[in-house]
Design an enzyme around this catalytic site. Structure first.
Site, PDB file in Angstrom:
ATOM      1  N   GLY A 289       0.833  -1.201   0.000  1.00 58.85           N
ATOM      2  CA  GLY A 289       0.000   0.000   0.000  1.00 58.85           C
ATOM      3  C   GLY A 289       0.868   1.252   0.000  1.00 58.85           C
ATOM      4  O   GLY A 289       2.100   1.173  -0.137  1.00 58.85           O
TER       5      GLY A 289
ATOM      6  N   THR B 272     -12.273 -13.599  -3.838  1.00 55.06           N
ATOM      7  CA  THR B 272     -11.920 -13.411  -5.247  1.00 55.06           C
ATOM      8  C   THR B 272     -12.532 -14.464  -6.155  1.00 55.06           C
ATOM      9  O   THR B 272     -12.799 -15.601  -5.730  1.00 55.06           O
ATOM     10  CB  THR B 272     -10.381 -13.469  -5.398  1.00 55.06           C
ATOM     11  OG1 THR B 272     -10.051 -13.575  -6.785  1.00 55.06           O
ATOM     12  CG2 THR B 272      -9.797 -14.691  -4.710  1.00 55.06           C
TER      13      THR B 272
ATOM     14  N   TYR C 132      -2.928 -18.553  -4.757  1.00 54.85           N
ATOM     15  CA  TYR C 132      -3.691 -17.358  -4.373  1.00 54.85           C
ATOM     16  C   TYR C 132      -5.154 -17.715  -4.126  1.00 54.85           C
ATOM     17  O   TYR C 132      -5.727 -17.414  -3.078  1.00 54.85           O
ATOM     18  CB  TYR C 132      -3.557 -16.284  -5.464  1.00 54.85           C
ATOM     19  CG  TYR C 132      -4.519 -15.138  -5.289  1.00 54.85           C
ATOM     20  CD1 TYR C 132      -4.556 -14.416  -4.091  1.00 54.85           C
ATOM     21  CD2 TYR C 132      -5.408 -14.772  -6.311  1.00 54.85           C
ATOM     22  CE1 TYR C 132      -5.454 -13.367  -3.921  1.00 54.85           C
ATOM     23  CE2 TYR C 132      -6.300 -13.730  -6.145  1.00 54.85           C
ATOM     24  CZ  TYR C 132      -6.322 -13.029  -4.953  1.00 54.85           C
ATOM     25  OH  TYR C 132      -7.212 -12.008  -4.779  1.00 54.85           O
TER      26      TYR C 132
ATOM     27  N   LYS D 175      -7.323 -17.819  -0.380  1.00 56.23           N
ATOM     28  CA  LYS D 175      -8.563 -17.080  -0.101  1.00 56.23           C
ATOM     29  C   LYS D 175      -9.698 -18.043   0.276  1.00 56.23           C
ATOM     30  O   LYS D 175     -10.523 -17.743   1.133  1.00 56.23           O
ATOM     31  CB  LYS D 175      -8.955 -16.247  -1.325  1.00 56.23           C
ATOM     32  CG  LYS D 175      -8.021 -15.063  -1.566  1.00 56.23           C
ATOM     33  CD  LYS D 175      -8.287 -13.995  -0.533  1.00 56.23           C
ATOM     34  CE  LYS D 175      -7.439 -12.761  -0.752  1.00 56.23           C
ATOM     35  NZ  LYS D 175      -7.780 -11.673   0.180  1.00 56.23           N
TER      36      LYS D 175
ATOM     37  N   ARG E 155      -0.844 -16.225 -21.084  1.00 54.44           N
ATOM     38  CA  ARG E 155      -0.256 -16.206 -19.740  1.00 54.44           C
ATOM     39  C   ARG E 155      -0.782 -17.440 -19.013  1.00 54.44           C
ATOM     40  O   ARG E 155      -2.001 -17.629 -18.933  1.00 54.44           O
ATOM     41  CB  ARG E 155      -0.695 -14.919 -19.030  1.00 54.44           C
ATOM     42  CG  ARG E 155      -0.095 -14.730 -17.657  1.00 54.44           C
ATOM     43  CD  ARG E 155      -0.376 -13.344 -17.103  1.00 54.44           C
ATOM     44  NE  ARG E 155      -1.778 -13.107 -16.807  1.00 54.44           N
ATOM     45  CZ  ARG E 155      -2.262 -11.983 -16.285  1.00 54.44           C
ATOM     46  NH1 ARG E 155      -1.446 -10.975 -16.025  1.00 54.44           N
ATOM     47  NH2 ARG E 155      -3.540 -11.840 -16.044  1.00 54.44           N
TER      48      ARG E 155
ATOM     49  N   GLY F 199      -2.417 -20.042 -16.743  1.00 56.23           N
ATOM     50  CA  GLY F 199      -3.394 -19.935 -15.659  1.00 56.23           C
ATOM     51  C   GLY F 199      -4.529 -18.964 -15.915  1.00 56.23           C
ATOM     52  O   GLY F 199      -5.368 -18.756 -15.037  1.00 56.23           O
ATOM     53  N   ASP F 200      -4.582 -18.323 -17.094  1.00 57.34           N
ATOM     54  CA  ASP F 200      -5.671 -17.384 -17.379  1.00 57.34           C
ATOM     55  C   ASP F 200      -6.904 -18.129 -17.883  1.00 57.34           C
ATOM     56  O   ASP F 200      -6.876 -18.696 -18.978  1.00 57.34           O
ATOM     57  CB  ASP F 200      -5.247 -16.383 -18.472  1.00 57.34           C
ATOM     58  CG  ASP F 200      -4.557 -15.170 -17.892  1.00 57.34           C
ATOM     59  OD1 ASP F 200      -4.658 -14.931 -16.672  1.00 57.34           O
ATOM     60  OD2 ASP F 200      -3.910 -14.438 -18.682  1.00 57.34           O
TER      61      ASP F 200
END
Ligand code: UDP
Length: 330
Positions: free
Chosen positions: A36, A116, A140, A144, A280, A282-283
């Site tokens: 941040g 997500t 990721y 989550k 890319r 994993g898209d």
């Protein structure tokens, strides 16, 4: 309400902070400023600290009489999570469990959690509803999902009131100015395209044109960051002890990479050269939200439905802050 916004100096966090404050809530930001920006927290009470510092969190909760937590602090890059899974499990899972324990110790039971679309993996059917099976394909998404499950159990066993909000593609910036998207390095489509328009990059690389979509490029559901913020505001009002809900947040409209590029050309008036590159890894080809449950549960509707006005707000931010927060006088 007295709210601790963890990760409130980040992109979605800072926009939500502004909206919560405007709605009359009392806000403290808790952030370690690793991703941040102090400038994004300007004007608010910023407490610098680590998520896994349970004792510090307990003191903050007690000292300020915190009634709710909105938790944004997480690593959120799919590619990075594939390379450094330990970082993702440590921060997004272990440190978040410390936060939940700090809440329990201090008697804070309300939490809104940033989840997500990556928890769904590669769904075969779109639009995606909350009942779509969650099969993440990267650390990721798994990190989550673990916390979503933990929240379900904390609600049942300890009476927490929990909302997990599953964001689709956050985009745009506050039309009021001063805050926007600033990642280092940048990997997201719209900021990268706008950096080309600013002359900071020579071209945009299009990651694959052989997907099973009408123009061959990936389709995403881009939702304005302020619309994500208003959903958090609405979710906070709905939390009751023991409640636990998961909601998709998107517009329900999908745009291909080429459509986004064309819209950026329209908004900026710049030709924005593009080069086709390899996919890319994993898209998923197509991710579009069915957000009807969020609409019904929260009486929430996104204000920005079309992509062009979303890009206009992003462009206003990038043009006025060509170096992101480094453009802000210290
Ligand atoms: N994308 C692209 N070129 C870029 C960055 C992204 O073609 O330089 C594509 C990417 O493959 C995906 C879409 O744009 O289909 C959105 O990517 P982004 O990283 O913004 O969000 P994601 O959907 O991965 O969360």
């Amino acid at each position: 309400m007295k709210i601790l916004v963890i990760g409130g100096a980040g992109y979605v966090g800072s926009h939500t902070v502004r909206l919560l404050h405007q709605a009359g809530h009392q806000i403290w930001i808790y952030d370690n400023i690793s991703r941040g920006h102090r400038e994004a927290a300007r004007g608010y009470q910023l407490i610098e600290g680590e998520l896994e510092d349970r004792q510090k969190l307990v003191s903050v909760f007690r000292e300020h009489g915190i009634e709710a937590v909105v938790h944004f602090a997480a690593f959120a890059l799919v590619g990075e999570s594939m390379e450094h899974p330990a970082m993702y499990y440590r921060n997004n899972v272990i440190a978040t469990l410390e936060l939940l324990e700090a809440m329990r110790e201090a008697g804070v039971w309300r939490i809104v959690f940033s989840s997500t679309t990556a928890t769904y993996g590669q769904p075969e059917i779109v639009p995606i509803t909350e009942d779509t099976v969650q099969l993440p394909i990267n650390p990721y998404g798994f990190s989550k999902l673990v916390i979503e499950k933990a929240l379900t159990d904390y609600a049942r066993a300890y009476g927490f009131g929990c909302a997990a909000l599953r964001y689709f593609n956050a985009a745009g910036a506050s039309p009021l100015g001063g805050i926007g998207e600033d990642h280092e390095p940048e990997s997201h489509l719209i900021p990268i395209i706008l950096q080309v328009a600013l002359g900071q990059r020579s071209h945009i690389g299009i990651y694959g044109t052989d997907y099973p979509t009408p123009d061959g490029t990936c389709i995403r559901d881009y939702i304005h960051v302020d619309d994500l913020g208003t959903a958090h505001l609405a979710a906070l009002q709905k939390l009751e002890p023991g409640c636990n809900f998961q909601l998709n947040l998107g517009t329900g409209k999908g745009h291909s990479v080429l459509e986004v590029l064309e819209a950026c050309r329209q908004v900026t008036g710049h030709p924005i050269p593009a080069k086709i590159e390899a996919r890319r890894p994993g898209d998923p080809a197509k991710l579009i939200a069915d957000s009807s449950r969020a609409q019904k549960t929260l009486n929430w509707y996104p204000k920005y439905i079309d992509i062009q006005p979303i890009i206009e707000t992003a462009w206003q931010w990038h043009r006025s802050h060509p170096k992101g927060y480094k453009s802000v006088p210290q």
